[in-house]
Every structure is written in structure tokens, then in C-alpha cells.
Design an enzyme around this catalytic site. Structure first.
Site, PDB file in Angstrom:
ATOM      1  N   SER A 233       0.896  -1.258   0.008  1.00 38.22           N
ATOM      2  CA  SER A 233      -0.008   0.156   0.271  1.00 38.22           C
ATOM      3  C   SER A 233       0.815   1.325  -0.037  1.00 38.22           C
ATOM      4  O   SER A 233       0.364   2.160  -0.122  1.00 38.22           O
ATOM      5  CB  SER A 233      -0.892  -0.029   1.142  1.00 38.22           C
ATOM      6  OG  SER A 233      -2.134  -0.820   0.979  1.00 38.22           O
TER       7      SER A 233
ATOM      8  N   SER B  64      -6.215   3.874   4.123  1.00 37.06           N
ATOM      9  CA  SER B  64      -5.354   2.820   3.067  1.00 37.06           C
ATOM     10  C   SER B  64      -6.716   2.094   2.427  1.00 37.06           C
ATOM     11  O   SER B  64      -6.589   0.767   1.847  1.00 37.06           O
ATOM     12  CB  SER B  64      -4.616   1.855   3.814  1.00 37.06           C
ATOM     13  OG  SER B  64      -3.813   1.253   2.898  1.00 37.06           O
TER      14      SER B  64
ATOM     15  N   LYS C 222       2.831   6.650   4.936  1.00 38.44           N
ATOM     16  CA  LYS C 222       2.106   5.547   4.333  1.00 38.44           C
ATOM     17  C   LYS C 222       2.563   4.093   4.643  1.00 38.44           C
ATOM     18  O   LYS C 222       3.847   3.997   4.679  1.00 38.44           O
ATOM     19  CB  LYS C 222       1.536   5.748   2.918  1.00 38.44           C
ATOM     20  CG  LYS C 222       0.795   4.695   2.504  1.00 38.44           C
ATOM     21  CD  LYS C 222      -0.651   5.109   2.807  1.00 38.44           C
ATOM     22  CE  LYS C 222      -1.551   3.918   2.545  1.00 38.44           C
ATOM     23  NZ  LYS C 222      -1.684   2.886   3.687  1.00 38.44           N
TER      24      LYS C 222
ATOM     25  N   LYS D  35       0.392   3.455  -2.615  1.00 40.92           N
ATOM     26  CA  LYS D  35      -0.653   4.623  -2.808  1.00 40.92           C
ATOM     27  C   LYS D  35      -0.411   5.963  -2.730  1.00 40.92           C
ATOM     28  O   LYS D  35      -1.156   6.849  -3.033  1.00 40.92           O
ATOM     29  CB  LYS D  35      -1.643   4.212  -1.649  1.00 40.92           C
ATOM     30  CG  LYS D  35      -2.520   2.938  -1.945  1.00 40.92           C
ATOM     31  CD  LYS D  35      -3.300   2.656  -0.866  1.00 40.92           C
ATOM     32  CE  LYS D  35      -4.202   1.266  -1.011  1.00 40.92           C
ATOM     33  NZ  LYS D  35      -4.477   0.650   0.357  1.00 40.92           N
TER      34      LYS D  35
END
Length: 392
Positions: free
Chosen positions: A70, A130, A232, A73
Site C-alpha cells: 500500500s 488505506s 504511508k 498509494k
């Protein structure tokens, strides 16, 4: 040969040696490394940067392909921020939820089928929660399909200097052809922080409620009181547990990327340990401001004998605190520099050295124009050189 002139002075409280010498000028480095202090990590891939001086403090397998999970992202958010800045979207724009987005598994924002959701909420769903579903809504809204969005993202990655990146989706969903490197993630994160400071604040939001469901930010360092304000997390079986994190303390901003850790606890503890080490063991020292006159360099056959030189950008250097006492700063140039000289011409370099420090070189430029003497002036200058030699 021009004589070497060595002088000792002070630059912002630092003892330095300024030298002018006749040497060839090579390529100048823009960033650098300050890995004098030592540390290791159980992470499979890692890189720690001081963004204030563009200096690598630590790296491990930073150019190795890995599953970013993730953390990819960050690219999805980057492209959305670009679209907003370019006028294609606003935070109040709404995008429709397709069945594909609604059915997406993994971490979710819990979007409602066929609903139209504000971009502001979708960004919070991506960054705080997320949400894979939110990523797909944004990707389809921007590019028509997630695959088209991934092609755009990979193209933009190359333009940003990400050399080891290929993206096949907007979420980081497992795919052997979806990969990045720790260095690429660091470059991307730095771009987001610097290109969109007005939107970086989204990464410090600790919780977001949507569809009646409150979810907390997965970044564990936001809760540790250590000045971390983003970015993140990521986790897949292929990539392990990863984190891209950034924080600012005493005017310094550090950026960390780690991946391949065995657990959420290891991710939290190891990331905190590495960032604290970076703040504790290193310091960033301001040497020269952009445009500030560093020295007067001799000129050959010019309408003035010297030209003031400066650095084109603020010059800051990061090194281990223990190495500061031995820091030396040398100005090196092909002196005398032949006229004509234009403001901005590279006429030398500043060389920073210290015991245990790998060194750093940056260009120095002329701070003003110097015209070439006319025929008579050149004749007198040549005669004076023959009689008295070069000025030192």
C-alpha cells in the site's frame, strides 16, 4: 601557475579553510552521503534521508525491487493532487462508485455502490484508511479504468526519476509486475512533500469516519510523539511489513522507507529506532546562503581584477555530529578565470571534507558579469604580467 592562497575564517560559526587553486573542474555532486555513523536493521530494504540537505544517512538494498504494497498509494495520491492543481478536479468534485470498486477486497473505506463521493473524502479514505476501494474510484475517475491509470502512473514515475518502478494497479494489490524500490519510494515521497505542501497535511490525520465507520491512521509513528507527520504503511505477504515515514525536528526533515519487516510491531519499533538515530547522530549545518558572496576570484584580462562568487542554492551539509570539529570547506577554482564572464557561469566548486565524512562538492558561480578588456587594456595587462607576474 597561480599560487595557492589559503585563508582561515569562520562560516556561521564553523572553522573553515578557503583555498583557491589551479585544478581541473569536474562534475559536481548535488546531494551526497553522510554514512559515517553506523547502524543496521532487520528490514530487507531501507533508506533514510535528510531532506534538508538531500543527504543519504543510511541505506540497505535501496535499489532492490520489492513489493511496495500500500505504500504505492503515495503515487495514487500524487496524481490526484496533480489533477487538483491542474484544475481537472477540486476537493468538492464527486466521483461515482462502480461495482468493481465496491467489490474490491483488502483494506476498505467502505464506499457505497453507485454513490458519488467527494474527492476530499476519497483522499482521506486512501491516506488515512488505506482504502483499496477509494483508490479504484479515484483511478477510474481520472483515467477511465484502473489499468489506464496504472499506465499513467508508471509513465509519471519515470518522469519523476523513479528508475526501478512499474505499477499495474492503484492500490499495491499483489502482482509480480507491480514493484518499486526503497529509493524510488523515497524520491516519490519527497516530491509529494515538496510539490504539494498544502496537501501533505492529509498524512497527519489520525482518524477518519465514513459510512458510520471510524478508522485510525495505520502509521504507528504518528502516535509516538516523535515529530513524525506522515506518510504511508504497507503490507502484503510478498513485501512484508513496510512504512514510508517523514518527520521534522529542529529545522531538519528526515524521510524513511523500510520494507520486509516481519510484523506490525517490528515495523513500528524499527522505524522509530532508525528515525531517532538519524536525528540524534547527525546534524545539518548551514554554510552559505544562495547569492551570498563567498570569495573574490582573480580574473584574467577583465575590466575588473576579481569576480565575486556564490552558490546558486543554499548550501547545507549533513554529517555525523562527531565529525563536525574536523570539517573543512575549500573553494577551488581555475584562477585566474578568463574574461568575459557572465553572471551564473560556473567558475569553481566548494569542497566539504571531514574525517569519516565521504565528502561533498557543489558548484560556485559568478555573482556578476565581467567584461573583457579592449585591445589596449589587454596589451597593458600582458605587459604587466611579463614584468610583475600574476597577482596572488
Amino acid at each position: 601557475m597561480h599560487a595557492v592562497v589559503v585563508r582561515t575564517g569562520a562560516v556561521f560559526g564553523l572553522a573553515v579553510a578557503l583555498a583557491s587553486a589551479v585544478v581541473g573542474l569536474g562534475a559536481f555532486g548535488g546531494g551526497g552521503s553522510a554514512q559515517a555513523a553506523t547502524i543496521d536493521t532487520i528490514a530487507k530494504q531501507a533508506i533514510l534521508l535528510d531532506l534538508t540537505s538531500n543527504t543519504v544517512l543510511f541505506e540497505k538494498n535501496a535499489d532492490e525491487r520489492m513489493a511496495p504494497s500500500s505504500m504505492s498509494k503515495i503515487m495514487t495520491a500524487y496524481l490526484v493532487f496533480e489533477a487538483i492543481k491542474g484544475g481537472r478536479l477540486t476537493m468538492e468534485s464527486t466521483l461515482p462508485v462502480t461495482e468493481r470498486a465496491w467489490r474490491m477486497q483488502g483494506s476498505k473505506m467502505f464506499v457505497e455502490l453507485h454513490n458519488n463521493i467527494k474527492v476530499d473524502d476519497l483522499l482521506k479514505g486512501v491516506i488515512v484508511q488505506s482504502g483499496n476501494d477509494a483508490c479504484i474510484v479515484l483511478a477510474e475517475g481520472l483515467a477511465g479504468s484502473e489499468s489506464a491509470f496504472a499506465e499513467q502512473a508508471t509513465k509519471r514515475a519515470k518522469e519523476l526519476g523513479l528508475k526501478g518502478t512499474n505499477l499495474t494497479n492503484s492500490t499495491g494489490w499483489p502482482d509480480p509486475n507491480h514493484y518499486m524500490t526503497a529509493r524510488d519510494l523515497a524520491i516519490l515521497a519527497e516530491h509529494l512533500i515538496k510539490d504539494f505542501p498544502e496537501y501533505y497535511r492529509y498524512y497527519s490525520i489520525r482518524e477518519f469516519k465514513y459510512h458510520g465507520i471510524t478508522q485510525g491512521n495505520r502509521n504507528p509513528l504518528l502516535y509516538r510523539g516523535m515529530n513524525v507527520d506522515g506518510m504511508k504503511t504497507g503490507h502484503t505477504d510478498a513485501g512484508g511489513y513496510g512504512l514510508t515515514a517523514s518527520g521534522e525536528r529542529d529545522g531538519r526533515r528526515l524521510l524513511l522507507v523500510v520494507n520486509g519487516l516481519p510484523s506490525m510491531q517490528a515495523r513500528a519499533d524499527e522505524s522509530a529506532r532508525l528515525i531517532e538515530w538519524g536525528f540524534r547522530e547527525f546534524a545539518t549545518y548551514a554554510l552559505f546562503k544562495s547569492g551570498e558572496t563567498i570569495e573574490q576570484v582573480p580574473v584574467w584580462l577583465g575590466d575588473q581584477d576579481t569576480v565575486p562568487v556564490s552558490v546558486p542554492r543554499d548550501l547545507n551539509v549533513t554529517m555525523a555530529r562527531a565529525d563536525r570539529a574536523g570539517m573543512k570547506v575549500a573553494l577551488v577554482s581555475n584562477a585566474p578565470v578568463a574574461a568575459p564572464i557572465k553572471k551564473g557561469d560556473v567558475v569553481g566548486k566548494v569542497v566539504i571534507s571531514a574525517p569519516g565524512f565521504p565528502g561533498k562538492e557543489v558548484p560556485v558561480v559568478a555573482a556578476q558579469d565581467v567584461e573583457k578588456l579592449g585591445f589596449v587594456g589587454r596589451a597593458f595587462a600582458a605587459a604587466r604580467y611579463l614584468v610583475f607576474g600574476a597577482k596572488s
